[in-house]
Structures are given as C-alpha cells and as structure tokens.
Scaffold this active site. Sequence first.
Site, short mmCIF file in Angstrom:
data_model
loop_
_atom_site.label_atom_id
_atom_site.label_comp_id
_atom_site.label_asym_id
_atom_site.label_seq_id
_atom_site.Cartn_x
_atom_site.Cartn_y
_atom_site.Cartn_z
N SER A 122 -3.77 -4.38 7.00
CA SER A 122 -4.31 -3.54 8.08
C SER A 122 -3.36 -2.42 8.50
O SER A 122 -3.30 -2.05 9.68
CB SER A 122 -4.72 -4.40 9.29
OG SER A 122 -5.77 -5.27 8.93
N LYS A 175 -8.80 -1.76 -4.53
CA LYS A 175 -9.61 -2.97 -4.76
C LYS A 175 -10.85 -2.62 -5.60
O LYS A 175 -10.80 -1.72 -6.41
CB LYS A 175 -9.98 -3.62 -3.43
CG LYS A 175 -8.78 -3.80 -2.50
CD LYS A 175 -9.08 -4.74 -1.39
CE LYS A 175 -7.90 -4.77 -0.43
NZ LYS A 175 -7.96 -5.85 0.51
N GLU A 223 -6.04 -12.07 -2.65
CA GLU A 223 -7.45 -12.24 -3.05
C GLU A 223 -7.55 -12.93 -4.40
O GLU A 223 -8.52 -13.61 -4.69
CB GLU A 223 -8.14 -10.86 -3.05
CG GLU A 223 -8.40 -10.40 -1.62
CD GLU A 223 -8.45 -8.90 -1.43
OE1 GLU A 223 -8.55 -8.16 -2.43
OE2 GLU A 223 -8.38 -8.47 -0.27
N ASN A 277 -4.12 0.36 -2.61
CA ASN A 277 -4.85 -0.63 -3.41
C ASN A 277 -6.34 -0.41 -3.15
O ASN A 277 -6.84 -0.79 -2.09
CB ASN A 277 -4.42 -2.05 -2.97
CG ASN A 277 -5.26 -3.13 -3.63
OD1 ASN A 277 -6.00 -2.87 -4.58
ND2 ASN A 277 -5.16 -4.35 -3.12
N GLU A 284 2.37 -9.64 2.47
CA GLU A 284 1.01 -9.41 2.95
C GLU A 284 0.48 -10.68 3.60
O GLU A 284 -0.08 -11.54 2.90
CB GLU A 284 0.10 -9.01 1.78
CG GLU A 284 0.46 -7.70 1.12
CD GLU A 284 -0.76 -7.04 0.53
OE1 GLU A 284 -1.03 -5.89 0.88
OE2 GLU A 284 -1.47 -7.68 -0.26
N GLY A 309 -7.32 -6.70 5.76
CA GLY A 309 -8.71 -6.33 6.00
C GLY A 309 -9.24 -6.80 7.34
O GLY A 309 -10.45 -6.73 7.58
N HIS A 322 -1.81 -10.89 -5.72
CA HIS A 322 -2.50 -10.50 -4.49
C HIS A 322 -3.24 -11.71 -3.92
O HIS A 322 -3.76 -12.54 -4.66
CB HIS A 322 -3.49 -9.36 -4.78
CG HIS A 322 -4.02 -8.74 -3.52
ND1 HIS A 322 -5.01 -9.32 -2.77
CD2 HIS A 322 -3.67 -7.61 -2.87
CE1 HIS A 322 -5.25 -8.57 -1.71
NE2 HIS A 322 -4.45 -7.52 -1.75
#
Length: 252
Positions: A213, A11, A98, A9, A168, A174, A96
Amino acid sequence: MRRKLVVGNWKMHGSPGRNRDLLEAIKPALQSLEGRVEIAVCPSFPHLADTRAILAGSRIGLGAQNLFSFGEGAMTGEVSASMLADAGVGLVIVGHSERRGRLGETDAQTADKFAAARKAGLVPILCVGETRPERDAGETAAVVLRQLDAVIDNQGIAALDKAVLAYEPVWAIGSGDPATPEQAQAVHALLRGRLKQRSGKIADEIRILYGGSVNAANAGELFAQPDIDGGLVGGASLQAREFIAICASAGS
Ligand code: PEP
C-alpha cells in the site's frame, strides 16, 4: 551509499494499449530522476516484449514477476530464467506473498527460484513478510527471518550479493493499510542485522524495499527511514501520477 530503487509490480493487470499509455506517461516524467533513483516495472509475461520496446532508450528497467526454477525442459506453462534474460529482463520477483499464500509456494521452492535467477544473471527481488495473524501472534521476526534464512542456508550469504530484498507485510498488500514507517523500519533493521551476522559488506550494500500500500502520500515518510531503500509498488504503479510521485519521493 545505497541508491534507492522503486519497482512497479503490475501483477496480472494490463493490456498492450493500457501499458503503452502508462509507459508513455511515466517515461518522460521519470527522466529527470535518472541517476538519483533506479526504477523498474514488472509487467506480466505476454507484455514483456512490448514493454521492452517502449522502454528502449530510457533507463527504466524491465522486471518479471515470477520464474521457474528449472532450466529448459518439460515443464508446461512455465518460464525459465534464461528465457527471461533473453527477453531483456534484468530483475525478477521471487517469493511474492500471492505466490506463497495463494499458490502454496514454499520457502524451498522460493530459494530454488532465487538460485535460478542468479544463475541466469538476473537480479532476484526476494519478498518476505508476515500475515496479520502472524503479526498479531508476535511472530513477525520469526517468519521473515525464516524466509530469508531459507535462501541463505540453501545458497550461502554470497548469493545475496547484488540481490534485492523486499519486506512486504501480507496484511498491508492491496489493503490501503500500510505498515507505519516505524513498523517497517523495525523489520528492515532486523533483516539487515541478520545479513550483517554473515557479511557486513552485503548488509551495507543490499537494497531492502518496502511494499504494501505504498502511495504518493506515504512514500516520502517510508523512504526516509534509514533501512528502507525504496519500494515495491503494486496498485499505485498502475497510475502514472501516483507512480511518478512515488519515484520522485525516492529520488529527493
Ligand atoms: C505488491 O503486491 O507487491 C504490493 C506491494 O501491492 P500494493 O502496493 O498494491 O499493496
């Protein structure tokens, strides 16, 4: 036997030049893994066409990071599932964290996007995961099952056939602080168990990826867990050496 899947991904990163360098580095290195692990990358919308051209002739799949749930119409700035399919996209990430967390996308909107992806023949990658406060409050199971059930209740269990799930944990994304293999395995088993209540076949066949991560050092142990079928990889997918090593872990 589920074949492992690793999805990068990207991003909101990349440029035509940087993407080309990355793809030219990973393409030959990943060739030896073909057949043993499925691999895809998800660039941002403006980079789909270039990425598709560079990937031509390889078996690395092309994915997208988002879509809108309507078909063609008056929805300025959005991209439909059929547009993605026309652009050569095979997979698309939905839900996702985010988008759920920073852009306020709801379970219902995520379910609609999931449905739109399937209708256009795309493979949706449904992301679920709890925040740190939710984990600390002992709410992990309730959160991830609610996110999964939102799709099952909306579309029925058959909609999960050939789809992909990604666990996730939001706190791991991250952060450099991945879930331990045991923590991840426990949630993956929980998700698979929920699917099994409705369809043993779908539960056995669906790939459940871990994301948060993942890197070259931890991928092997994570992917060795019985219910972890590969990874959804953010930061490390932008570094050729890391991504190649992660894919190799999945293919070993
Ligand atoms: C992601 O955003 O899907 C992700 C897993 O990111 P990272 O690997 O950087 O934690």
